[in-house]
Design a protein around this motif. Structure first.
Motif, PDB file in Angstrom:
ATOM      1  N   UNK A 160       0.843  -1.200   0.000  1.00 42.03           N
ATOM      2  CA  UNK A 160       0.000   0.000   0.000  1.00 42.03           C
ATOM      3  C   UNK A 160       0.875   1.247   0.000  1.00 42.03           C
ATOM      4  N   UNK A 161       1.981   1.187   0.778  1.00 36.08           N
ATOM      5  CA  UNK A 161       2.917   2.315   0.780  1.00 36.08           C
ATOM      6  C   UNK A 161       3.501   2.524  -0.617  1.00 36.08           C
ATOM      7  N   UNK A 184      -1.234   6.453   6.572  1.00 36.90           N
ATOM      8  CA  UNK A 184      -2.346   6.718   5.657  1.00 36.90           C
ATOM      9  C   UNK A 184      -3.314   5.538   5.573  1.00 36.90           C
ATOM     10  N   UNK A 185      -2.868   4.391   6.105  1.00 32.99           N
ATOM     11  CA  UNK A 185      -3.713   3.196   6.062  1.00 32.99           C
ATOM     12  C   UNK A 185      -3.236   2.234   7.141  1.00 32.99           C
ATOM     13  N   UNK A 245      -2.580  12.995  -0.434  1.00 35.28           N
ATOM     14  CA  UNK A 245      -2.460  11.737   0.323  1.00 35.28           C
ATOM     15  C   UNK A 245      -3.837  11.089   0.472  1.00 35.28           C
ATOM     16  N   UNK A 246      -3.973   9.917  -0.142  1.00 38.66           N
ATOM     17  CA  UNK A 246      -5.229   9.179  -0.071  1.00 38.66           C
ATOM     18  C   UNK A 246      -5.169   8.304   1.179  1.00 38.66           C
ATOM     19  N   UNK A 290      -7.064   5.353   3.763  1.00 39.55           N
ATOM     20  CA  UNK A 290      -7.990   4.217   3.658  1.00 39.55           C
ATOM     21  C   UNK A 290      -8.512   3.885   5.052  1.00 39.55           C
ATOM     22  N   UNK A 350       2.308   5.015  -3.170  1.00 36.90           N
ATOM     23  CA  UNK A 350       2.673   6.436  -3.064  1.00 36.90           C
ATOM     24  C   UNK A 350       4.064   6.717  -3.624  1.00 36.90           C
TER      25      UNK A 350
END
Ligand code: SF4
Lengths: 288, 221
Positions: free
Chosen positions: A55-56, B202-203, B118-119, B121, A59
């Motif tokens: 997931x990182x 971010x998640x 920045x998304x 979740x 970005x």
């Protein structure tokens, strides 16, 4: 090399571990090596069980005008990770995925699918047992069992078959840790004076430092006093081990081989080549 | 035709913050030496002279691997970075490589946040996406999640990241047991009250997902 990867990013995807650093170590060192070569605009790793996560990785590659990202799974075979986890976490919709910003992510084949695996296994055997005549040697490839939700056992069988075809070794056998043919039966499975054991794993770890040495009988059950790292150094340094009247040579996991860096780059090149030939054929089709 | 992009250019956007030194990121202090090189060390070690000096950015891998007691660090943003080292690096490129190894993925997250892209979740979305042995985590109750996040993610002893995600799509807070400052990028999660570059979350991470599995499995028994 036909392609220029200066505006491409390379993302190596590994399994990683929450328990020890050995699982991610080969991916990180292959990445460092490829970074040193300066082929790609950017080189990164990500892991399932370690940071940075997949997931990182979503970005990453946002700087420096990276137009394409090549995703190379550092896995022995296709399976649950390459078919389910990686596409899900990296939001890949197929071999090629275009992001909203136009960046294209290319999903390459896992390293274990590369044709040079056979040669690397042979090299490992030669390095661990230098000067031993192949005609007096049995080569045992240790794989994960078939109970795992992946095709690593199939991949290991394919390699054994390819090596057997060469007709150089007295015997070439598949073995597993927890199912037949068991690696712990190595002395019964072979008749030659020399036996070489190579784990067909991506990384060293508890299996190669501890479990397999115990199954081979070259180490008693772990005492827990020595650190894993010390045990690792020991276990690979004492070749050959003299047991059951034979010489036993034990190698570290195949994926720790520095030449895996070449394999990773070649998986990218072969993806790019395929893509070009597809578009070339398409163009030729239009002309015709 | 592909145009070739020099390595250096990927720094421009991310590393403007390195122009104003010293700076702090997580538990790391970054400064310039008299010779114009960059020096990284633990923020607790700013005044120490007896540090082991390393000069290769890749040394960050080994430094970040184990805590002071020699225990493996599965979470690199946990507040247990080893002490006693100093990393001397020649240029910004090397600093960036080192920070990416100390705090994997945190600089891209910070850059995206600064750009307003920045998304994030929500926890529920992460859990519902799981397959295989982690699919069961979707069954965690709100109360269990509140408690888990409150203990697992806390800055004192858990994780130094600043949480940016919500519990669910409706925007429920990750945990009512955490202080408001846990969600504030301007807050120094190390508790020293110094200006810092935040380690953004971010998640929910895979370690939290694995803990959620334990909670759900435990309550099913
Ligand atoms: S979910 Fe985020 S804040 Fe919580 S432990 Fe994981 S990385 Fe840290």
């Amino acid at each position: 090399m036909a392609s220029d990867f200066g505006s491409s990013g390379l993302l190596i995807v590994g399994h990683g571990s929450t328990v020890n650093p050995d699982s991610s170590a080969p991916s990180l060192s292959h990445a460092a090596e490829i970074r040193r070569r300066g082929i790609f605009g950017d080189v990164q790793c990500c892991f399932w069980k370690e940071e940075p996560s997949m997931r990182d990785a979503l970005l990453m590659f946002q700087e420096g005008g990276i137009k394409e990202v090549y995703v190379v799974p550092n896995f022995i075979s296709e399976g649950y990770f390459t078919q389910t986890v990686i596409p899900r976490e990296l939001e890949l919709s197929g071999r090629t995925t275009e992001r909203i910003d136009g960046q294209v992510w290319n999903f390459c084949e896992p390293v274990g699918n590369h044709r040079s695996m056979t040669e690397l296994l042979l090299e490992r055997a030669r390095e661990v047992a230098p000067g031993v005549p192949e005609s007096e040697m049995s080569l045992l490839i240790v794989g994960h069992g078939t109970n795992l939700n992946d095709n690593s056992a199939i991949a290991a069988k394919r390699e054994v078959e390819a090596i057997r075809q060469l007709g150089r070794y007295a015997a070439v056998l598949n073995t597993y840790m927890e199912e037949a043919p068991l690696i712990s039966d190595w002395a019964k499975l072979t008749t030659t004076p020399h036996v070489v054991v190579v784990p067909f794993f991506i990384a060293d770890g508890l299996h190669s430092y501890e479990d397999i040495p115990v199954l081979l009988g070259i180490e008693a059950a772990p005492s827990g006093s020595a650190s894993e790292r010390q045990r690792a150094g020991e276990v690979f340094r004492h070749n050959p081990h003299h047991l059951h009247g034979r010489s036993l040579y034990y190698a570290s996991a195949i994926g720790t081989d520095a030449r895996f860096a070449d394999v990773i780059v070649e998986q990218v090149e072969s993806f790019a080549r395929d893509q070009h030939s597809i578009s070339d054929n398409f163009a030729r089709g239009l002309v015709a | 035709m592909t145009e070739s992009v020099p390595q250096q250019s990927r720094q421009s956007a991310a590393d403007e913050w390195l122009r104003t030194l010293p700076c702090r990121i997580g538990q790391i202090f970054v400064d310039r030496t008299a010779e114009g090189a960059f020096a990284l060390r633990h923020r607790d070690d700013v005044n120490r002279e007896d540090l082991a000096v390393y000069r290769d950015a890749e040394a960050a891998v080994a430094i970040a691997q184990y805590d002071d007691a020699g225990v493996y660090r599965p979470l690199k943003t946990a507040p247990n970075l080893r002490h006693g080292w100093s990393l001397m690096l020649a240029d910004v490129t090397a600093v960036r490589v080192a920070l990416d190894l100390f705090y994997p993925g945190r600089i891209p997250a910070y850059v995206a946040w600064r750009r307003g892209t920045l998304k994030t979740t929500p926890l529920r979305e992460t859990l519902e996406r799981q397959t295989g042995m982690y699919r069961v985590t979707a069954k965690i109750t709100d109360e269990q999640a509140n408690e888990l996040v409150g203990s697992f993610c806390r800055s004192d002893g858990g994780c130094l990241r600043t949480i940016r995600w919500d519990r669910d799509i409706q925007g429920a807070p990750p945990s009512t047991l955490l202080p408001e400052t846990k969600f504030d990028p301007a807050h120094d999660q190390m508790g020293k009250g110094e200006p810092v570059i935040p380690l953004l979350c971010q998640e929910p991470c895979n370690l939290l997902v694995a803990e959620a599995r334990k909670v759900v499995k435990g309550s099913a028994e």
